[in-house]
Write a protein that holds these residues in place. Structure first.
Motif, PDB file in Angstrom:
ATOM      1  N   UNK A 190       0.827  -1.206   0.000  1.00 27.82           N
ATOM      2  CA  UNK A 190       0.000   0.000   0.000  1.00 27.82           C
ATOM      3  C   UNK A 190       0.857   1.250   0.000  1.00 27.82           C
ATOM      4  N   UNK A 191       0.293   2.343  -0.470  1.00 32.23           N
ATOM      5  CA  UNK A 191       1.055   3.568  -0.714  1.00 32.23           C
ATOM      6  C   UNK A 191       0.838   4.625   0.372  1.00 32.23           C
ATOM      7  N   UNK A 192       1.918   5.293   0.716  1.00 35.55           N
ATOM      8  CA  UNK A 192       1.893   6.414   1.657  1.00 35.55           C
ATOM      9  C   UNK A 192       2.560   7.615   1.003  1.00 35.55           C
ATOM     10  N   UNK A 193       1.939   8.784   1.156  1.00 34.77           N
ATOM     11  CA  UNK A 193       2.537  10.035   0.689  1.00 34.77           C
ATOM     12  C   UNK A 193       2.485  11.039   1.833  1.00 34.77           C
ATOM     13  N   UNK A 194       3.654  11.519   2.232  1.00 38.30           N
ATOM     14  CA  UNK A 194       3.775  12.452   3.349  1.00 38.30           C
ATOM     15  C   UNK A 194       4.349  13.769   2.834  1.00 38.30           C
ATOM     16  N   UNK A 195       3.664  14.873   3.129  1.00 37.62           N
ATOM     17  CA  UNK A 195       4.165  16.199   2.787  1.00 37.62           C
ATOM     18  C   UNK A 195       4.501  16.968   4.053  1.00 37.62           C
ATOM     19  N   UNK A 196       5.582  17.748   4.012  1.00 37.79           N
ATOM     20  CA  UNK A 196       6.032  18.435   5.225  1.00 37.79           C
ATOM     21  C   UNK A 196       6.986  19.576   4.871  1.00 37.79           C
ATOM     22  N   UNK A 197       7.324  20.386   5.871  1.00 36.16           N
ATOM     23  CA  UNK A 197       8.325  21.424   5.711  1.00 36.16           C
ATOM     24  C   UNK A 197       9.704  20.796   5.868  1.00 36.16           C
ATOM     25  N   UNK A 198      10.573  21.044   4.897  1.00 36.49           N
ATOM     26  CA  UNK A 198      11.902  20.463   4.931  1.00 36.49           C
ATOM     27  C   UNK A 198      12.866  21.413   5.620  1.00 36.49           C
ATOM     28  N   UNK A 199      13.722  20.837   6.456  1.00 43.31           N
ATOM     29  CA  UNK A 199      14.697  21.654   7.164  1.00 43.31           C
ATOM     30  C   UNK A 199      15.598  20.782   7.996  1.00 43.31           C
ATOM     31  N   UNK A 200      16.251  21.404   8.973  1.00 38.54           N
ATOM     32  CA  UNK A 200      17.063  20.629   9.896  1.00 38.54           C
ATOM     33  C   UNK A 200      16.193  19.647  10.648  1.00 38.54           C
ATOM     34  N   UNK A 201      16.742  18.481  10.933  1.00 34.22           N
ATOM     35  CA  UNK A 201      15.965  17.438  11.593  1.00 34.22           C
ATOM     36  C   UNK A 201      15.365  17.961  12.890  1.00 34.22           C
ATOM     37  N   UNK A 202      14.037  17.861  12.991  1.00 32.61           N
ATOM     38  CA  UNK A 202      13.318  18.198  14.221  1.00 32.61           C
ATOM     39  C   UNK A 202      13.436  19.670  14.610  1.00 32.61           C
ATOM     40  N   UNK A 203      13.567  20.497  13.631  1.00 35.60           N
ATOM     41  CA  UNK A 203      13.734  21.936  13.878  1.00 35.60           C
ATOM     42  C   UNK A 203      12.375  22.599  14.077  1.00 35.60           C
ATOM     43  N   UNK A 204      12.233  23.335  15.180  1.00 41.78           N
ATOM     44  CA  UNK A 204      10.998  24.078  15.422  1.00 41.78           C
ATOM     45  C   UNK A 204      10.873  25.199  14.407  1.00 41.78           C
ATOM     46  N   UNK A 205       9.631  25.456  13.981  1.00 40.62           N
ATOM     47  CA  UNK A 205       9.397  26.571  13.069  1.00 40.62           C
ATOM     48  C   UNK A 205       8.285  27.463  13.611  1.00 40.62           C
ATOM     49  N   UNK A 206       8.263  28.665  13.110  1.00 33.18           N
ATOM     50  CA  UNK A 206       7.253  29.641  13.507  1.00 33.18           C
ATOM     51  C   UNK A 206       5.976  29.348  12.738  1.00 33.18           C
ATOM     52  N   UNK A 207       4.953  28.843  13.432  1.00 29.73           N
ATOM     53  CA  UNK A 207       3.692  28.469  12.796  1.00 29.73           C
ATOM     54  C   UNK A 207       2.573  29.318  13.372  1.00 29.73           C
TER      55      UNK A 207
END
Length: 201
Positions: free
Chosen positions: A136-153
């Motif tokens: 079965x297929x999985x597609x994951x979209x996300x913000x790319x950056x340093x591993x586990x880096x907090x971002x301003x959301x």
């Protein structure tokens, strides 16, 4: 707990979020092409895990995909059912999906996991593997950056992930990574998507 934080934050701003980002016209054209192409190769039901206001579920439903959307936030599900009455939506946490083992052919997790603490992500990926059929297929979209880096959301605490770290987690959870996409659009955070398939048990 992350679920409580995310639920409270999005419940308070669900209507605002849906009005700003809840239309397929608000999405990137390349993402629409990518997700439609991904869905066409899937046999069996598809789950939009963390569907938010439901626009991706509706997008694929209109293209003949047997898809249902789930989200933690009741206000999102209520809005999605009202706006897209022909599609299927229900309240559920991605941590514990109310689905049988091996019952779906695909899982779409498009920016729906970014609020999970890094330590929580492996559990969710294992849950996706549980409900997916072998291959079965999985597609994951996300913000790319340093591993586990907090971002301003704007809504609540969120994280960037590196594609390398994400790929390793997927492999550990029982997936085979098929391809990785990254993109940097002017004025936007770096984007990444990883497509994978569930390995045979």
């Amino acid at each position: 707990m992350t679920d409580d934080r995310v639920l409270n934050a999005y419940s308070a701003r669900a209507a605002e979020y849906a009005s700003v980002l809840g239309s397929i016209e608000d999405t990137h054209e390349l993402d629409r092409i990518r997700i439609e192409r991904w869905a066409k190769q899937i046999s069996g039901p598809v789950l939009d895990a963390g569907c938010g206001p439901g626009h991706w579920t509706d997008f694929l439903h209109k293209r003949g995909v047997n898809i249902s959307g789930v989200d933690l936030v009741p206000e999102f599900i209520e809005s999605a059912r009202s706006r897209f009455p022909e599609a299927s939506f229900r309240v559920s946490s991605v941590r514990a999906l109310d689905l049988a083992d091996g019952s779906v052919g695909g899982v779409l997790a498009w920016y729906s996991l970014i609020h999970l603490a890094p330590s929580e992500l492996p559990q969710v990926l294992v849950e996706f593997r549980r409900v997916l059929r072998p291959r079965g297929h999985l597609l994951v979209g996300f913000f790319e950056g340093g591993a586990n880096e907090l971002l301003d959301h704007a809504i609540t605490k969120a994280y960037c992930w590196s594609v390398h770290w994400t790929s390793e987690l997927l492999q550990d959870a029982g997936f085979e990574v098929l391809d990785i996409e990254t993109r940097q659009d002017h004025g936007s955070r770096p984007h990444a998507a990883v497509a994978a398939i569930a390995r045979n048990a």
